[in-house]
Design an enzyme around this catalytic site. Structure first.
Site, mmCIF file in Angstrom:
data_model
loop_
_atom_site.group_PDB
_atom_site.id
_atom_site.type_symbol
_atom_site.label_atom_id
_atom_site.label_comp_id
_atom_site.label_asym_id
_atom_site.label_seq_id
_atom_site.Cartn_x
_atom_site.Cartn_y
_atom_site.Cartn_z
ATOM 1 N N LYS A 37 0.832 -1.217 0.000
ATOM 2 C CA LYS A 37 0.000 0.000 0.000
ATOM 3 C C LYS A 37 0.865 1.264 0.000
ATOM 4 O O LYS A 37 0.595 2.206 -0.730
ATOM 5 C CB LYS A 37 -0.933 0.027 1.227
ATOM 6 C CG LYS A 37 -1.907 -1.152 1.283
ATOM 7 C CD LYS A 37 -2.894 -1.025 2.432
ATOM 8 C CE LYS A 37 -2.280 -1.107 3.816
ATOM 9 N NZ LYS A 37 -1.676 -2.415 4.144
ATOM 10 N N ARG A 62 -9.791 0.603 8.815
ATOM 11 C CA ARG A 62 -9.350 -0.765 9.072
ATOM 12 C C ARG A 62 -10.424 -1.592 9.773
ATOM 13 O O ARG A 62 -10.179 -2.768 10.044
ATOM 14 C CB ARG A 62 -8.127 -0.701 9.980
ATOM 15 C CG ARG A 62 -6.880 -1.303 9.319
ATOM 16 C CD ARG A 62 -5.741 -0.976 10.202
ATOM 17 N NE ARG A 62 -4.562 -1.711 10.065
ATOM 18 C CZ ARG A 62 -3.418 -1.215 9.607
ATOM 19 N NH1 ARG A 62 -3.384 -0.004 9.113
ATOM 20 N NH2 ARG A 62 -2.333 -1.923 9.655
ATOM 21 N N ARG A 82 11.513 -6.824 5.518
ATOM 22 C CA ARG A 82 11.348 -5.374 5.350
ATOM 23 C C ARG A 82 12.116 -4.624 6.452
ATOM 24 O O ARG A 82 12.146 -5.049 7.596
ATOM 25 C CB ARG A 82 9.854 -5.028 5.435
ATOM 26 C CG ARG A 82 9.559 -3.567 5.206
ATOM 27 C CD ARG A 82 8.176 -3.382 4.671
ATOM 28 N NE ARG A 82 7.203 -3.227 5.748
ATOM 29 C CZ ARG A 82 5.930 -2.896 5.523
ATOM 30 N NH1 ARG A 82 5.482 -2.709 4.305
ATOM 31 N NH2 ARG A 82 5.098 -2.769 6.526
ATOM 32 N N ARG A 126 10.939 -3.031 12.319
ATOM 33 C CA ARG A 126 9.890 -2.540 13.212
ATOM 34 C C ARG A 126 9.553 -3.578 14.270
ATOM 35 O O ARG A 126 9.612 -4.769 14.012
ATOM 36 C CB ARG A 126 8.626 -2.227 12.386
ATOM 37 C CG ARG A 126 8.687 -0.890 11.695
ATOM 38 C CD ARG A 126 7.634 -0.695 10.633
ATOM 39 N NE ARG A 126 6.303 -1.189 10.961
ATOM 40 C CZ ARG A 126 5.256 -1.047 10.158
ATOM 41 N NH1 ARG A 126 5.383 -0.404 9.006
ATOM 42 N NH2 ARG A 126 4.083 -1.522 10.490
ATOM 43 N N ARG A 166 -0.889 -9.707 13.169
ATOM 44 C CA ARG A 166 -1.415 -8.654 12.281
ATOM 45 C C ARG A 166 -2.235 -9.257 11.138
ATOM 46 O O ARG A 166 -3.242 -8.695 10.731
ATOM 47 C CB ARG A 166 -0.265 -7.818 11.715
ATOM 48 C CG ARG A 166 0.312 -6.857 12.758
ATOM 49 C CD ARG A 166 1.636 -6.288 12.318
ATOM 50 N NE ARG A 166 1.531 -5.346 11.228
ATOM 51 C CZ ARG A 166 2.548 -4.994 10.442
ATOM 52 N NH1 ARG A 166 3.746 -5.535 10.615
ATOM 53 N NH2 ARG A 166 2.377 -4.100 9.496
HETATM 54 P P1 AMP Z 1 0.566 0.041 9.357
HETATM 55 O O1 AMP Z 1 1.797 0.851 9.271
HETATM 56 O O2 AMP Z 1 -0.562 0.566 8.516
HETATM 57 O O3 AMP Z 1 0.807 -1.433 9.138
HETATM 58 O O4 AMP Z 1 0.024 0.195 10.880
HETATM 59 C C1 AMP Z 1 0.824 -0.231 11.962
HETATM 60 C C2 AMP Z 1 -0.037 -0.366 13.213
HETATM 61 O O5 AMP Z 1 -0.640 0.890 13.527
HETATM 62 C C3 AMP Z 1 -1.202 -1.348 13.121
HETATM 63 O O6 AMP Z 1 -0.807 -2.687 13.349
HETATM 64 C C4 AMP Z 1 -2.111 -0.810 14.215
HETATM 65 O O7 AMP Z 1 -1.598 -1.140 15.496
HETATM 66 C C5 AMP Z 1 -1.949 0.701 14.061
HETATM 67 N N1 AMP Z 1 -2.917 1.264 13.103
HETATM 68 C C6 AMP Z 1 -2.633 1.901 11.923
HETATM 69 N N2 AMP Z 1 -3.742 2.305 11.310
HETATM 70 C C7 AMP Z 1 -4.783 1.914 12.091
HETATM 71 C C8 AMP Z 1 -6.190 2.027 11.981
HETATM 72 N N3 AMP Z 1 -6.762 2.622 10.931
HETATM 73 N N4 AMP Z 1 -6.942 1.501 12.992
HETATM 74 C C9 AMP Z 1 -6.388 0.925 14.079
HETATM 75 N N5 AMP Z 1 -5.060 0.763 14.230
HETATM 76 C C10 AMP Z 1 -4.247 1.253 13.254
#
Ligand code: AMP
Length: 211
Positions: free
Chosen positions: A13, A88, A127, A160, A171
């Protein structure tokens, strides 16, 4: 262009968002990046979300909607935006719909990146991310010029916390349970465009056809 990028972690994404941004001046809005910046800055928000994020769980819909309600009304969103990692959950999607109706805005489409699970796991475990500017590397397919050092800003490149095998497993489960239902939600709204690839070219073609 107002687009949601939908797909499991590791689907590409962020990469697609950056490519589309260069194309038409839309801004990428990544809720994950916003939350990671809050953690790095040690803010109250950062402290609230740190543990859930490290474990690969979602943070609450209320916190996310507080952030996004403000963010989507900032000046740079006028040209369009690419939502990366938001919404999400179904409640977030419902809240976004209500917010856009209030602002008199409509989405152009929801791009679903449909990638096999083994590709995702391999991608996520290899990554690496710059802990300063967020540039993404991959130790197999896109290593930095100097090991451990960001090509863009010279800061450290790290794995990370939520990219350990255990957190990745969680996840992906969280995605299947809480985020995958958005595919039907947006299909019913007539907004879904599914692309079975995260390569830039097919995604650009799909979006151009749609627009
Ligand atoms: P990402 O970088 O998009 O993979 O997000 C990393 C982490 O941030 C996720 O595993 C969640 O803990 C939190 N997070 C990001 N976006 C959201 C969202 N829209 N709703 C809830 N948690 C989020």
């Amino acid at each position: 262009m107002k687009v949601i990028l939908l797909g499991p972690p590791g689907a590409g994404k962020g990469t697609i968002a950056k490519a589309l941004m260069q194309h038409d001046g839309s801004v990428q809005i990544s809720t994950g990046d916003i939350l990671r910046a809050a953690i790095a800055a040690g803010t109250t928000l950062g402290k609230q979300v740190e543990a859930a994020m490290a474990a690969g769980n979602l943070v609450t819909d209320e916190l996310i909607m507080d952030i996004m309600e403000q963010r989507l009304q900032e000046e740079d969103c006028q040209q369009g935006y690419l939502l990366d990692g938001f919404p999400r959950t179904i409640p977030q999607a419902e809240a976004l719909k209500a917010l856009l109706a209030k602002l008199g805005e409509t989405l152009d489409c929801v791009l679903e990146l449909d990638i096999p699970r083994d590709v995702i796991v391999d991608r996520l475990t290899t990554r690496r991310t710059c802990n300063n500017c967020g540039e993404i590397y991959n130790i197999k397919s896109k290593p930095p010029r100097v090991e451990g050092v960001c090509d863009v800003c010279g800061s450290d490149i790290v794995q990370r916390d939520d990219e350990t095998e255990e957190a990745i497993e969680n996840r992906l489960q969280v995605y299947n349970q809480q985020t995958a239902p958005l595919v039907d939600f947006y299909r019913n709204d007539g907004l879904l465009v599914s692309v079975p690839s995260s390569d830039i070219e097919p995604v650009m073609q799909a979006i151009q056809q749609r627009l």
